[in-house]
Design a protein around this motif. Sequence first.
Motif, PDB file in Angstrom:
ATOM      1  N   ARG A 102      -3.229  11.690  -6.088  1.00 57.01           N
ATOM      2  CA  ARG A 102      -2.552  11.604  -7.379  1.00 57.01           C
ATOM      3  C   ARG A 102      -1.414  12.621  -7.461  1.00 57.01           C
ATOM      4  N   ASN A 103      -1.638  13.815  -6.921  1.00 57.78           N
ATOM      5  CA  ASN A 103      -0.601  14.845  -6.897  1.00 57.78           C
ATOM      6  C   ASN A 103       0.186  14.763  -5.590  1.00 57.78           C
ATOM      7  N   ALA A 104       0.701  13.584  -5.298  1.00 62.66           N
ATOM      8  CA  ALA A 104       1.327  13.323  -4.000  1.00 62.66           C
ATOM      9  C   ALA A 104       2.635  14.097  -3.838  1.00 62.66           C
ATOM     10  N   SER A 105       2.961  14.392  -2.591  1.00 61.67           N
ATOM     11  CA  SER A 105       4.237  15.018  -2.274  1.00 61.67           C
ATOM     12  C   SER A 105       5.350  13.979  -2.313  1.00 61.67           C
ATOM     13  N   ALA A 106       6.598  14.462  -2.359  1.00 65.74           N
ATOM     14  CA  ALA A 106       7.736  13.542  -2.327  1.00 65.74           C
ATOM     15  C   ALA A 106       7.732  12.734  -1.036  1.00 65.74           C
ATOM     16  N   ALA A 107       7.374  13.380   0.086  1.00 65.20           N
ATOM     17  CA  ALA A 107       7.334  12.678   1.369  1.00 65.20           C
ATOM     18  C   ALA A 107       6.229  11.618   1.370  1.00 65.20           C
ATOM     19  N   GLY A 108       5.083  11.953   0.783  1.00 65.00           N
ATOM     20  CA  GLY A 108       3.995  10.989   0.720  1.00 65.00           C
ATOM     21  C   GLY A 108       4.354   9.786  -0.138  1.00 65.00           C
ATOM     22  N   MET A 109       5.010  10.040  -1.260  1.00 62.87           N
ATOM     23  CA  MET A 109       5.441   8.935  -2.123  1.00 62.87           C
ATOM     24  C   MET A 109       6.439   8.041  -1.387  1.00 62.87           C
ATOM     25  N   ARG A 110       7.360   8.661  -0.671  1.00 59.33           N
ATOM     26  CA  ARG A 110       8.369   7.881   0.059  1.00 59.33           C
ATOM     27  C   ARG A 110       7.705   7.033   1.137  1.00 59.33           C
ATOM     28  N   MET A 111       6.708   7.588   1.815  1.00 61.34           N
ATOM     29  CA  MET A 111       6.001   6.828   2.847  1.00 61.34           C
ATOM     30  C   MET A 111       5.240   5.658   2.229  1.00 61.34           C
ATOM     31  N   ALA A 112       4.577   5.889   1.090  1.00 58.43           N
ATOM     32  CA  ALA A 112       3.852   4.813   0.419  1.00 58.43           C
ATOM     33  C   ALA A 112       4.808   3.706  -0.001  1.00 58.43           C
ATOM     34  N   GLU A 113       5.961   4.073  -0.533  1.00 58.48           N
ATOM     35  CA  GLU A 113       6.952   3.089  -0.958  1.00 58.48           C
ATOM     36  C   GLU A 113       7.461   2.268   0.222  1.00 58.48           C
ATOM     37  N   MET A 114       7.737   2.944   1.334  1.00 54.80           N
ATOM     38  CA  MET A 114       8.236   2.238   2.515  1.00 54.80           C
ATOM     39  C   MET A 114       7.187   1.262   3.052  1.00 54.80           C
ATOM     40  N   LEU A 115       5.949   1.737   3.170  1.00 53.89           N
ATOM     41  CA  LEU A 115       4.881   0.869   3.671  1.00 53.89           C
ATOM     42  C   LEU A 115       4.664  -0.330   2.754  1.00 53.89           C
ATOM     43  N   ALA A 116       4.612  -0.071   1.451  1.00 52.25           N
ATOM     44  CA  ALA A 116       4.352  -1.144   0.500  1.00 52.25           C
ATOM     45  C   ALA A 116       5.450  -2.194   0.547  1.00 52.25           C
ATOM     46  N   ALA A 117       6.698  -1.762   0.546  1.00 46.68           N
ATOM     47  CA  ALA A 117       7.818  -2.711   0.565  1.00 46.68           C
ATOM     48  C   ALA A 117       7.815  -3.532   1.852  1.00 46.68           C
ATOM     49  N   ASP A 118       7.584  -2.883   2.981  1.00 46.87           N
ATOM     50  CA  ASP A 118       7.619  -3.590   4.263  1.00 46.87           C
ATOM     51  C   ASP A 118       6.435  -4.544   4.401  1.00 46.87           C
ATOM     52  N   LEU A 119       5.266  -4.137   3.946  1.00 47.58           N
ATOM     53  CA  LEU A 119       4.100  -5.024   4.025  1.00 47.58           C
ATOM     54  C   LEU A 119       4.264  -6.213   3.092  1.00 47.58           C
ATOM     55  N   ALA A 120       4.805  -5.974   1.897  1.00 50.66           N
ATOM     56  CA  ALA A 120       5.044  -7.078   0.961  1.00 50.66           C
ATOM     57  C   ALA A 120       6.087  -8.033   1.516  1.00 50.66           C
ATOM     58  N   ALA A 121       7.123  -7.490   2.133  1.00 49.81           N
ATOM     59  CA  ALA A 121       8.161  -8.341   2.723  1.00 49.81           C
ATOM     60  C   ALA A 121       7.601  -9.186   3.861  1.00 49.81           C
ATOM     61  N   ALA A 122       6.541  -8.686   4.505  1.00 46.29           N
ATOM     62  CA  ALA A 122       5.896  -9.436   5.589  1.00 46.29           C
ATOM     63  C   ALA A 122       4.889 -10.452   5.069  1.00 46.29           C
ATOM     64  N   GLY A 123       4.737 -10.547   3.745  1.00 44.05           N
ATOM     65  CA  GLY A 123       3.877 -11.567   3.159  1.00 44.05           C
ATOM     66  C   GLY A 123       2.518 -11.098   2.712  1.00 44.05           C
ATOM     67  N   LEU A 124       2.240  -9.802   2.815  1.00 42.23           N
ATOM     68  CA  LEU A 124       0.938  -9.305   2.376  1.00 42.23           C
ATOM     69  C   LEU A 124       0.970  -8.920   0.908  1.00 42.23           C
ATOM     70  N   VAL A 125      -0.190  -8.993   0.275  1.00 40.98           N
ATOM     71  CA  VAL A 125      -0.361  -8.521  -1.095  1.00 40.98           C
ATOM     72  C   VAL A 125      -0.837  -7.073  -1.023  1.00 40.98           C
ATOM     73  N   VAL A 126      -0.112  -6.167  -1.664  1.00 43.78           N
ATOM     74  CA  VAL A 126      -0.482  -4.756  -1.670  1.00 43.78           C
ATOM     75  C   VAL A 126      -1.447  -4.505  -2.824  1.00 43.78           C
ATOM     76  N   VAL A 127      -2.560  -3.847  -2.510  1.00 45.39           N
ATOM     77  CA  VAL A 127      -3.625  -3.577  -3.471  1.00 45.39           C
ATOM     78  C   VAL A 127      -3.747  -2.071  -3.671  1.00 45.39           C
ATOM     79  N   SER A 128      -3.888  -1.637  -4.910  1.00 48.72           N
ATOM     80  CA  SER A 128      -4.134  -0.225  -5.175  1.00 48.72           C
ATOM     81  C   SER A 128      -4.818  -0.079  -6.523  1.00 48.72           C
TER      82      SER A 128
END
Length: 383
Positions: free
Chosen positions: A125-151
């Motif tokens: 919950r208290n994520a770093s800026a780098a961690g947030m950026r990594m989560a955003e990159m992974l989520a966008a790329d996985l969604a673009a590949a057709g997966l549903v992102v769950v959280s």
Amino acid sequence: MSPAAEGHADRPLLLGALRLSRCEGVGPVTFRRLMQRFPTAEEAIDALPELARRGGRDRGLAIASPGDAERELDALEQAGGRLLLLGGPDYPPLLAQLPDAPPVLSVLGDPAVLRRRGVAIVGARNASAAGMRMAEMLAADLAAAGLVVVSGLARGIDGAAHRATLPFGPTVAAIAGGLDQPYPPEHAGLQNEIAARGCVLTEAPLGTAPQSRHFPRRNRIIVGVSLGCVVVEASPRSGSLITAGLARDYHRELFAVPGSPLDPRSAGPNGLIREGATLVEGAADVLRHLPELLPDLGPTGFAEGRNGWGADGPEAWTQLGEVRRAVLPLLGPTPVPVDDLVRRCQFSTSAVLTVLTELELAGRVESLPGNRVSLLAAAARAV
């Protein structure tokens, strides 16, 4: 119980299951056992007081009324939600395979996304800026590949993953409270966006304020609807590591993003990698470990265990007294697999399950993920 098609024609079926699920002592595992034993939810409800008495309960059991179920379902429908029943066609097929799958789910949005390939992204919950950026990159790329992102709609990594997914496809949020209780409150708008593009789901009724004890149950839903789980940042003993443990229990793929050993938020993912989780530097590391199609999971109803569950007749119930005397000394506050109980007490699986159901209804034991059971604290002191 036959599979349900959620709709007006099956409203009595929904109401019966909803009512049973809201009765005191009926958790997800007990619900499944009861529906394997009794032809209808109403017959199971009628049997609850006697089952609880046999388990040692010396006080009344709170039984949900038909009116309670009617009011809950009406309120959910008025809020724009739907009720999904375990065994029904719209229930998430991966989640249905869990031994402690929620009997009913309240849903806002399109439940069809729950039948698509999904991957969970969780973290601090208290994520770093780098961690947030990594989560955003992974989520966008996985969604673009057709997966549903769950959280889980939490602050930090969860929120970042949801927001990054929305421009590319649907996302799923599993929440701990009722659909009318967004948490954290500042994510109310995000919850509405997710419901419009994807799906929000919970096993809690409307009006339920999220409490700390609700979040581990929420975490199993996150894992249950997903093929795999990615942990981005997590400090030791965090909720994200509980989610990772559930992923192992439920045989889901487990992924972790490595981080600096100088940052305590990296201790969790780094430890998971040491224990065998797949190291993730980008979406390709996740995609190569996931199947291209959901596996053929087979039926998800309750009929598979109906024959042979429990025991009927006075002689059979007398024999169950012997099973209770054998099972209780084997239980303690440390969770034990049900299969171990069966093997050590040398009674049939059906008899042991009957006794465990009685004890849970009596408030003496608790069913846990991984087909395990433990004695509750007050009961443990009495042994």
